[in-house]
Enzyme design. Structure first.
Site, PDB file in Angstrom:
ATOM      1  N   ASP A 165      -5.681 -21.133 -44.446  1.00 56.00           N
ATOM      2  CA  ASP A 165      -6.778 -21.001 -43.478  1.00 56.00           C
ATOM      3  C   ASP A 165      -7.426 -22.358 -43.194  1.00 56.00           C
ATOM      4  O   ASP A 165      -7.797 -22.646 -42.059  1.00 56.00           O
ATOM      5  CB  ASP A 165      -7.823 -20.003 -43.983  1.00 56.00           C
ATOM      6  CG  ASP A 165      -7.231 -18.609 -44.169  1.00 56.00           C
ATOM      7  OD1 ASP A 165      -6.615 -18.096 -43.226  1.00 56.00           O
ATOM      8  OD2 ASP A 165      -7.385 -18.047 -45.269  1.00 56.00           O
ATOM      9  N   ASP A 213     -11.152 -21.604 -38.350  1.00 56.26           N
ATOM     10  CA  ASP A 213     -10.184 -20.514 -38.262  1.00 56.26           C
ATOM     11  C   ASP A 213     -10.904 -19.248 -38.705  1.00 56.26           C
ATOM     12  O   ASP A 213     -11.098 -19.029 -39.899  1.00 56.26           O
ATOM     13  CB  ASP A 213      -8.973 -20.797 -39.154  1.00 56.26           C
ATOM     14  CG  ASP A 213      -7.923 -19.704 -39.069  1.00 56.26           C
ATOM     15  OD1 ASP A 213      -7.784 -19.079 -38.003  1.00 56.26           O
ATOM     16  OD2 ASP A 213      -7.238 -19.469 -40.080  1.00 56.26           O
ATOM     17  N   GLU A 223     -10.563 -20.944 -33.055  1.00 55.41           N
ATOM     18  CA  GLU A 223      -9.365 -20.257 -32.571  1.00 55.41           C
ATOM     19  C   GLU A 223      -9.744 -18.939 -31.916  1.00 55.41           C
ATOM     20  O   GLU A 223     -10.597 -18.210 -32.416  1.00 55.41           O
ATOM     21  CB  GLU A 223      -8.405 -20.010 -33.733  1.00 55.41           C
ATOM     22  CG  GLU A 223      -7.048 -19.492 -33.277  1.00 55.41           C
ATOM     23  CD  GLU A 223      -6.062 -19.443 -34.412  1.00 55.41           C
ATOM     24  OE1 GLU A 223      -5.144 -20.284 -34.415  1.00 55.41           O
ATOM     25  OE2 GLU A 223      -6.203 -18.578 -35.295  1.00 55.41           O
TER      26      GLU A 223
END
Length: 167
Positions: free
Chosen positions: A139, A8, A67
């Site tokens: 996260d 992430d 992502e």
């Protein structure tokens, strides 16, 4: 068996999570958050690079998933996030790993069943799908969700390692 690293991207906090997929079974291996250190952007990016490189060395994933970034109203913030995302893509690619990319809504829909789920829902479903997992923070939970998404979408066909670059 395939070991998947989910990332992430973030400039302050870059979440990461490692899972193993054995057929339909998923197992939590590790997770954490890389915190950028330093005053200027170049030092912060180098810090993230070094920390993510250590994660790849320590956990030897077979593939990685990152992502995708959405553009928002703050152009400068989007640019900085893009630079952190470049680190998230570069480190696994440099290790010879195939890297999948997933939109945030796709990750949420895969893990939660709803494309606009909130962070609490993502955390809850990550913990349900990876029993015993204790994410280091939101996260890290998002990174594990990204790895789960890759496991569901890529299957074993995405496990092939690219030729490793000799350091």
């Amino acid at each position: 068996m395939m070991r998947i690293l989910g990332i992430d991207p973030g400039l302050r906090n870059m979440g990461w999570g490692v899972i193993e997929q054995d057929g339909p079974r998923l197992r939590h291996i590790a997770n954490g958050i890389c915190h950028s250190e330093g005053a200027d952007l170049a030092v912060r990016l180098m810090s993230l690079y070094d920390q993510m490189s250590e994660v790849v060395r320590a956990y030897a994933p077979d593939v990685a998933a990152v992502e995708q970034t959405f553009v928002n109203k703050d152009g400068a913030g989007t640019l900085k996030l893009g630079q952190a995302r470049a680190i998230a893509l570069l480190v696994p690619a440099q290790a010879g790993l195939q890297v999948g990319e997933y939109a945030p809504n796709s990750v949420k829909k895969t893990v939660v069943g709803v494309g606009h789920a909130d962070k609490r829902q993502v955390l809850h479903m990550v913990c349900l799908q990876l029993p015993g997992c204790k994410p280091a923070g939101p996260d890290a939970a998002d990174a594990l969700a990204i790895a789960i998404c890759h496991a569901h979408h890529a299957g074993h066909g995405g496990a092939a390692r690219l030729r490793r670059k000799i350091a």
